[in-house]
Design a protein around this motif. Structure first.
Motif, mmCIF file in Angstrom:
data_model
loop_
_atom_site.group_PDB
_atom_site.id
_atom_site.type_symbol
_atom_site.label_atom_id
_atom_site.label_comp_id
_atom_site.label_asym_id
_atom_site.label_seq_id
_atom_site.Cartn_x
_atom_site.Cartn_y
_atom_site.Cartn_z
ATOM 1 N N MET A 1 -88.689 -45.385 20.950
ATOM 2 C CA MET A 1 -88.535 -44.631 19.731
ATOM 3 C C MET A 1 -87.509 -45.359 18.864
ATOM 4 N N LYS A 2 -87.848 -45.558 17.605
ATOM 5 C CA LYS A 2 -86.968 -46.248 16.658
ATOM 6 C C LYS A 2 -86.198 -45.204 15.850
ATOM 7 N N LEU A 3 -84.864 -45.392 15.767
ATOM 8 C CA LEU A 3 -83.992 -44.465 15.044
ATOM 9 C C LEU A 3 -83.101 -45.228 14.079
ATOM 10 N N ASN A 4 -82.868 -44.657 12.920
ATOM 11 C CA ASN A 4 -81.954 -45.226 11.946
ATOM 12 C C ASN A 4 -80.636 -44.462 12.061
ATOM 13 N N ILE A 5 -79.589 -45.146 12.515
ATOM 14 C CA ILE A 5 -78.288 -44.511 12.733
ATOM 15 C C ILE A 5 -77.363 -44.894 11.584
ATOM 16 N N LYS A 6 -76.712 -43.886 10.994
ATOM 17 C CA LYS A 6 -75.753 -44.123 9.915
ATOM 18 C C LYS A 6 -74.387 -43.590 10.339
ATOM 19 N N TYR A 7 -73.347 -44.315 9.934
ATOM 20 C CA TYR A 7 -71.977 -43.938 10.260
ATOM 21 C C TYR A 7 -71.195 -43.763 8.961
ATOM 22 N N VAL A 22 -81.792 -48.537 15.962
ATOM 23 C CA VAL A 22 -81.712 -48.534 17.419
ATOM 24 C C VAL A 22 -83.081 -48.172 17.973
ATOM 25 N N VAL A 23 -83.518 -48.896 18.984
ATOM 26 C CA VAL A 23 -84.766 -48.587 19.669
ATOM 27 C C VAL A 23 -84.408 -48.113 21.069
ATOM 28 N N VAL A 24 -84.850 -46.906 21.406
ATOM 29 C CA VAL A 24 -84.588 -46.344 22.729
ATOM 30 C C VAL A 24 -85.919 -46.123 23.434
ATOM 31 N N GLU A 25 -85.911 -46.333 24.723
ATOM 32 C CA GLU A 25 -87.142 -46.232 25.512
ATOM 33 C C GLU A 25 -87.180 -44.921 26.289
ATOM 34 N N VAL A 26 -86.992 -43.823 25.598
ATOM 35 C CA VAL A 26 -87.076 -42.500 26.221
ATOM 36 C C VAL A 26 -87.954 -41.611 25.348
ATOM 37 N N PRO A 27 -88.696 -40.689 25.953
ATOM 38 C CA PRO A 27 -89.581 -39.833 25.157
ATOM 39 C C PRO A 27 -88.854 -38.686 24.452
ATOM 40 N N HIS A 28 -87.745 -38.236 25.021
ATOM 41 C CA HIS A 28 -86.981 -37.116 24.457
ATOM 42 C C HIS A 28 -85.507 -37.478 24.474
ATOM 43 N N LEU A 29 -84.811 -37.173 23.385
ATOM 44 C CA LEU A 29 -83.408 -37.542 23.288
ATOM 45 C C LEU A 29 -82.685 -36.554 22.393
ATOM 46 N N THR A 30 -81.597 -35.979 22.914
ATOM 47 C CA THR A 30 -80.782 -35.094 22.086
ATOM 48 C C THR A 30 -79.755 -35.923 21.328
ATOM 49 N N ALA A 57 -72.928 -34.279 13.236
ATOM 50 C CA ALA A 57 -74.166 -35.052 13.176
ATOM 51 C C ALA A 57 -75.159 -34.374 12.244
ATOM 52 N N ALA A 58 -75.969 -35.199 11.619
ATOM 53 C CA ALA A 58 -77.064 -34.698 10.786
ATOM 54 C C ALA A 58 -78.302 -35.517 11.138
ATOM 55 N N VAL A 59 -79.440 -34.847 11.170
ATOM 56 C CA VAL A 59 -80.714 -35.519 11.394
ATOM 57 C C VAL A 59 -81.579 -35.255 10.168
ATOM 58 N N ASN A 60 -81.988 -36.346 9.547
ATOM 59 C CA ASN A 60 -82.794 -36.267 8.324
ATOM 60 C C ASN A 60 -82.150 -35.341 7.290
ATOM 61 N N HIS A 61 -80.845 -35.520 7.117
ATOM 62 C CA HIS A 61 -80.038 -34.833 6.102
ATOM 63 C C HIS A 61 -79.779 -33.352 6.388
ATOM 64 N N GLN A 62 -80.022 -32.907 7.615
ATOM 65 C CA GLN A 62 -79.752 -31.523 8.008
ATOM 66 C C GLN A 62 -78.714 -31.537 9.128
ATOM 67 N N THR A 63 -77.608 -30.818 8.944
ATOM 68 C CA THR A 63 -76.594 -30.722 9.987
ATOM 69 C C THR A 63 -77.209 -30.075 11.222
ATOM 70 N N VAL A 64 -76.933 -30.670 12.390
ATOM 71 C CA VAL A 64 -77.507 -30.183 13.644
ATOM 72 C C VAL A 64 -76.434 -30.113 14.723
ATOM 73 N N THR A 65 -76.773 -29.432 15.815
ATOM 74 C CA THR A 65 -75.889 -29.396 16.980
ATOM 75 C C THR A 65 -76.260 -30.539 17.912
ATOM 76 N N SER A 74 -86.404 -40.948 12.952
ATOM 77 C CA SER A 74 -85.389 -40.050 12.379
ATOM 78 C C SER A 74 -84.194 -40.851 11.878
ATOM 79 N N GLU A 75 -83.511 -40.283 10.899
ATOM 80 C CA GLU A 75 -82.233 -40.815 10.434
ATOM 81 C C GLU A 75 -81.148 -39.911 11.000
#
Length: 85
Positions: A1-7, A22-30, A57-65, A74-75
């Motif tokens: 799974m490819k993810l765009n990480i911003k700091y 970041v590319v991670v090789e897992v099907p599910h990731l919190t 943390a925010a995922v796709n511009h939404q604050t999340v837990t 996802s971003e």
């Protein structure tokens, strides 16, 4: 799974980068699992994202837990809590 990480803010300053793919090789990731995975890479990232440090943390511009599950393309943004006054 490819993810765009911003700091942002002090985390960005500590890491010396504002974003990465970041590319991670897992099907599910919190968000918490991603944070731990990133922190395990090196000492600088471990300090910036260490457990116990207040980091939001925010995922796709939404604050999340931390228990929120991310999906492909996802971003994810990590930033310190903001205070005002």
């Amino acid at each position: 799974m490819k993810l765009n990480i911003k700091y942002f803010a002090s985390i960005r300053e500590q890491l010396g980068i504002s974003e990465e793919i970041v590319v991670v090789e897992v099907p599910h990731l919190t968000v918490d699992a991603l944070r731990s995975m990133l922190a395990s890479r090196d000492a600088r990232t471990a300090d910036a994202l260490r457990e116990g440090r207040p980091v939001r943390a925010a995922v796709n511009h939404q604050t999340v837990t931390g228990s929120f599950f991310v999906c492909e393309d996802s971003e994810i943004a990590f930033f310190p809590p903001v205070t005002g006054g």
